[in-house]
Design a protein around this motif. Sequence first.
Motif, PDB file in Angstrom:
ATOM      1  N   ALA A  57       1.022  -1.377   0.041  1.00 20.61           N
ATOM      2  CA  ALA A  57       0.150  -0.044  -0.067  1.00 20.61           C
ATOM      3  C   ALA A  57       0.864   1.217  -0.076  1.00 20.61           C
ATOM      4  CB  ALA A  57      -0.741   0.121   1.331  1.00 20.61           C
ATOM      5  N   ALA A  58       1.927   1.129   0.691  1.00 20.74           N
ATOM      6  CA  ALA A  58       2.817   2.259   0.791  1.00 20.74           C
ATOM      7  C   ALA A  58       3.562   2.590  -0.192  1.00 20.74           C
ATOM      8  CB  ALA A  58       3.524   2.141   1.957  1.00 20.74           C
ATOM      9  N   ILE A  59       3.699   1.649  -1.122  1.00 21.20           N
ATOM     10  CA  ILE A  59       4.748   1.863  -2.566  1.00 21.20           C
ATOM     11  C   ILE A  59       3.370   2.216  -3.411  1.00 21.20           C
ATOM     12  CG2 ILE A  59       5.825   0.605  -4.376  1.00 21.20           C
ATOM     13  CD1 ILE A  59       7.186  -0.984  -2.295  1.00 21.20           C
ATOM     14  N   VAL A  60       2.457   1.851  -3.748  1.00 25.01           N
ATOM     15  CA  VAL A  60       1.638   2.141  -4.804  1.00 25.01           C
ATOM     16  C   VAL A  60       0.765   3.747  -4.310  1.00 25.01           C
ATOM     17  CG1 VAL A  60       0.753  -0.356  -5.407  1.00 25.01           C
ATOM     18  CG2 VAL A  60      -0.382   0.885  -3.757  1.00 25.01           C
ATOM     19  N   SER A  61       0.738   3.897  -3.129  1.00 24.82           N
ATOM     20  CA  SER A  61       0.344   4.983  -3.004  1.00 24.82           C
ATOM     21  C   SER A  61       1.373   6.242  -3.035  1.00 24.82           C
ATOM     22  CB  SER A  61      -0.320   5.099  -1.311  1.00 24.82           C
ATOM     23  OG  SER A  61      -0.920   6.226  -1.079  1.00 24.82           O
ATOM     24  N   GLU A  62       2.557   5.833  -2.327  1.00 26.94           N
ATOM     25  CA  GLU A  62       3.502   7.217  -2.188  1.00 26.94           C
ATOM     26  C   GLU A  62       4.465   6.963  -2.902  1.00 26.94           C
ATOM     27  OE1 GLU A  62       2.724   9.625   0.431  1.00 26.94           O
ATOM     28  OE2 GLU A  62       0.798   8.273   0.350  1.00 26.94           O
ATOM     29  N   ASP A  63       5.080   6.070  -3.796  1.00 29.71           N
ATOM     30  CA  ASP A  63       5.984   6.300  -4.707  1.00 29.71           C
ATOM     31  C   ASP A  63       6.264   4.751  -5.247  1.00 29.71           C
ATOM     32  OD1 ASP A  63       8.779   6.377  -5.525  1.00 29.71           O
ATOM     33  OD2 ASP A  63       9.787   6.341  -3.662  1.00 29.71           O
ATOM     34  N   ALA A  64       5.422   4.654  -6.498  1.00 32.14           N
ATOM     35  CA  ALA A  64       5.157   3.464  -7.394  1.00 32.14           C
ATOM     36  C   ALA A  64       6.651   2.923  -7.846  1.00 32.14           C
ATOM     37  CB  ALA A  64       4.549   3.668  -8.431  1.00 32.14           C
ATOM     38  N   LYS A  65       7.653   3.843  -8.005  1.00 31.98           N
ATOM     39  CA  LYS A  65       9.038   3.323  -8.532  1.00 31.98           C
ATOM     40  C   LYS A  65      10.062   3.236  -7.551  1.00 31.98           C
ATOM     41  CE  LYS A  65       8.034   6.115 -12.781  1.00 31.98           C
ATOM     42  NZ  LYS A  65       8.597   6.979 -13.687  1.00 31.98           N
ATOM     43  N   ALA A 172      -4.675  -1.958   6.169  1.00 33.65           N
ATOM     44  CA  ALA A 172      -3.335  -1.460   5.469  1.00 33.65           C
ATOM     45  C   ALA A 172      -3.541  -0.175   4.749  1.00 33.65           C
ATOM     46  CB  ALA A 172      -2.449  -2.424   4.820  1.00 33.65           C
ATOM     47  N   ALA A 173      -4.356  -0.383   3.533  1.00 31.95           N
ATOM     48  CA  ALA A 173      -4.993   0.539   2.835  1.00 31.95           C
ATOM     49  C   ALA A 173      -5.405   1.959   3.432  1.00 31.95           C
ATOM     50  CB  ALA A 173      -5.807   0.141   1.712  1.00 31.95           C
ATOM     51  N   LEU A 174      -6.334   1.807   4.267  1.00 29.93           N
ATOM     52  CA  LEU A 174      -6.771   2.737   5.201  1.00 29.93           C
ATOM     53  C   LEU A 174      -5.751   3.600   5.914  1.00 29.93           C
ATOM     54  CD1 LEU A 174      -9.190   4.378   5.937  1.00 29.93           C
ATOM     55  CD2 LEU A 174      -9.555   2.812   7.729  1.00 29.93           C
ATOM     56  N   LEU A 175      -4.779   2.967   6.520  1.00 26.16           N
ATOM     57  CA  LEU A 175      -3.857   3.482   7.192  1.00 26.16           C
ATOM     58  C   LEU A 175      -2.785   4.220   6.296  1.00 26.16           C
ATOM     59  CD1 LEU A 175      -2.787   0.978   9.999  1.00 26.16           C
ATOM     60  CD2 LEU A 175      -4.188   2.912  10.066  1.00 26.16           C
ATOM     61  N   LYS A 197      -9.306   7.326  -1.694  1.00 33.00           N
ATOM     62  CA  LYS A 197      -8.111   6.678  -1.763  1.00 33.00           C
ATOM     63  C   LYS A 197      -7.747   5.448  -1.168  1.00 33.00           C
ATOM     64  CE  LYS A 197      -3.550   8.214  -1.016  1.00 33.00           C
ATOM     65  NZ  LYS A 197      -2.475   9.456  -0.489  1.00 33.00           N
ATOM     66  N   GLN A 198      -8.539   4.859  -0.204  1.00 39.48           N
ATOM     67  CA  GLN A 198      -8.359   3.666   0.100  1.00 39.48           C
ATOM     68  C   GLN A 198      -8.620   2.696  -0.889  1.00 39.48           C
ATOM     69  OE1 GLN A 198     -11.243   2.221   2.864  1.00 39.48           O
ATOM     70  NE2 GLN A 198      -9.881   0.315   3.913  1.00 39.48           N
ATOM     71  N   ARG A 199      -9.704   2.951  -1.781  1.00 40.59           N
ATOM     72  CA  ARG A 199     -10.155   2.124  -2.742  1.00 40.59           C
ATOM     73  C   ARG A 199      -9.244   1.917  -3.812  1.00 40.59           C
ATOM     74  NH1 ARG A 199     -15.729   3.622  -1.041  1.00 40.59           N
ATOM     75  NH2 ARG A 199     -15.497   5.801  -2.027  1.00 40.59           N
ATOM     76  N   ILE A 200      -8.815   3.291  -4.201  1.00 39.14           N
ATOM     77  CA  ILE A 200      -7.914   3.393  -5.078  1.00 39.14           C
ATOM     78  C   ILE A 200      -6.538   2.440  -4.714  1.00 39.14           C
ATOM     79  CG2 ILE A 200      -6.131   4.883  -6.476  1.00 39.14           C
ATOM     80  CD1 ILE A 200      -7.983   6.962  -6.202  1.00 39.14           C
ATOM     81  N   ILE A 201      -6.072   2.603  -3.631  1.00 41.67           N
ATOM     82  CA  ILE A 201      -5.032   2.044  -3.308  1.00 41.67           C
ATOM     83  C   ILE A 201      -5.051   0.169  -3.188  1.00 41.67           C
ATOM     84  CG2 ILE A 201      -3.567   1.216  -1.083  1.00 41.67           C
ATOM     85  CD1 ILE A 201      -3.712   4.051  -0.204  1.00 41.67           C
ATOM     86  N   LEU A 202      -6.255  -0.045  -2.824  1.00 42.30           N
ATOM     87  CA  LEU A 202      -6.515  -1.464  -2.888  1.00 42.30           C
ATOM     88  C   LEU A 202      -6.699  -2.212  -4.387  1.00 42.30           C
ATOM     89  CD1 LEU A 202      -9.595  -1.691  -0.255  1.00 42.30           C
ATOM     90  CD2 LEU A 202      -7.646  -2.899  -0.154  1.00 42.30           C
ATOM     91  N   ARG A 203      -6.947  -1.396  -5.130  1.00 42.39           N
ATOM     92  CA  ARG A 203      -6.972  -1.765  -6.554  1.00 42.39           C
ATOM     93  C   ARG A 203      -5.517  -1.812  -7.093  1.00 42.39           C
ATOM     94  NH1 ARG A 203     -11.495   2.024  -7.500  1.00 42.39           N
ATOM     95  NH2 ARG A 203      -9.999   3.525  -8.441  1.00 42.39           N
ATOM     96  N   ARG A 204      -4.737  -0.954  -6.763  1.00 45.20           N
ATOM     97  CA  ARG A 204      -3.265  -1.140  -7.434  1.00 45.20           C
ATOM     98  C   ARG A 204      -2.299  -1.848  -6.534  1.00 45.20           C
ATOM     99  NH1 ARG A 204      -2.688   5.527  -8.149  1.00 45.20           N
ATOM    100  NH2 ARG A 204      -4.224   5.761  -9.606  1.00 45.20           N
ATOM    101  N   MET A 205      -2.833  -2.355  -5.441  1.00 42.04           N
ATOM    102  CA  MET A 205      -2.117  -2.960  -4.277  1.00 42.04           C
ATOM    103  C   MET A 205      -1.048  -4.117  -4.929  1.00 42.04           C
ATOM    104  SD  MET A 205      -2.745  -4.245  -0.329  1.00 42.04           S
ATOM    105  CE  MET A 205      -3.698  -2.436  -0.115  1.00 42.04           C
ATOM    106  N   ASN A 206      -1.586  -5.088  -5.675  1.00 44.00           N
ATOM    107  CA  ASN A 206      -0.900  -6.213  -6.314  1.00 44.00           C
ATOM    108  C   ASN A 206       0.104  -5.808  -7.195  1.00 44.00           C
ATOM    109  OD1 ASN A 206      -2.477  -7.860  -4.798  1.00 44.00           O
ATOM    110  ND2 ASN A 206      -3.956  -8.474  -6.272  1.00 44.00           N
ATOM    111  N   SER A 207       0.151  -4.732  -7.710  1.00 43.48           N
ATOM    112  CA  SER A 207       1.249  -4.105  -8.690  1.00 43.48           C
ATOM    113  C   SER A 207       2.305  -3.543  -7.919  1.00 43.48           C
ATOM    114  CB  SER A 207       0.445  -3.054  -9.601  1.00 43.48           C
ATOM    115  OG  SER A 207       0.394  -1.778  -8.739  1.00 43.48           O
ATOM    116  N   ALA A 208       2.360  -3.587  -6.779  1.00 39.45           N
ATOM    117  CA  ALA A 208       3.576  -3.040  -5.936  1.00 39.45           C
ATOM    118  C   ALA A 208       4.926  -3.776  -6.079  1.00 39.45           C
ATOM    119  CB  ALA A 208       3.223  -3.080  -4.674  1.00 39.45           C
TER     120      ALA A 208
END
Length: 211
Positions: A57-65, A172-175, A197-208
Amino acid sequence: MLLLFFGIQLLVALLLIWWANAPVQTSAFMLWHRLSGGEVVQTWVDYDKIATPVKQAAIVSEDAKFSTHRGFDFASIQAAMRANEAEGAVSVGGSTISQQLAKNLFLTSHRSYIRKGEEALITVMMESLWQKQRILEVYLNVAEFGEGIYGIEAAAWHYFRRPAAKLNREQAALLIALLPNPKYYGKNLTAKRLRNKQRIILRRMNSARLP
């Protein structure tokens, strides 16, 4: 003045060397909070005791690369500079996890190009002295998750009455969604923007891509 500048950089380097292996249980943000009369709650937890969804969650939300760059995402920085020029003020940072950690550990939340320059210097030192896994571990242990609540372990107990190792995907996504404005969202957990934002993070989480 030059001696003071180099002295500060030397102190930062020494602290980074010490913190390369030792638990980090204080930061500039925690210090300022204490000096303002507030109470700080933080409990250090090792990397393998933080649930994988939190790291994702931290990576997809704050810093994908995060796992591939050397401290800076230049595309994000350029986008932030364009936004700041349009507004005539430093309102968008474009910061990576490494840059955010440099700020949290040693600087303040005040926005200026001078602070961004110092943040960049610290980021270069940090990326040179620490492994990516260590940077993410420390970031999650010192990030602010609410009024006086620092680190994922304290946040997990405060909001969900469980350790960071036991957080599920939704928790995790909510925090992590709290991070842009933890003092406000920590008291407004049903806010529409937070839940979106929580929902967006959840959708992207597996790509981290974890370090």
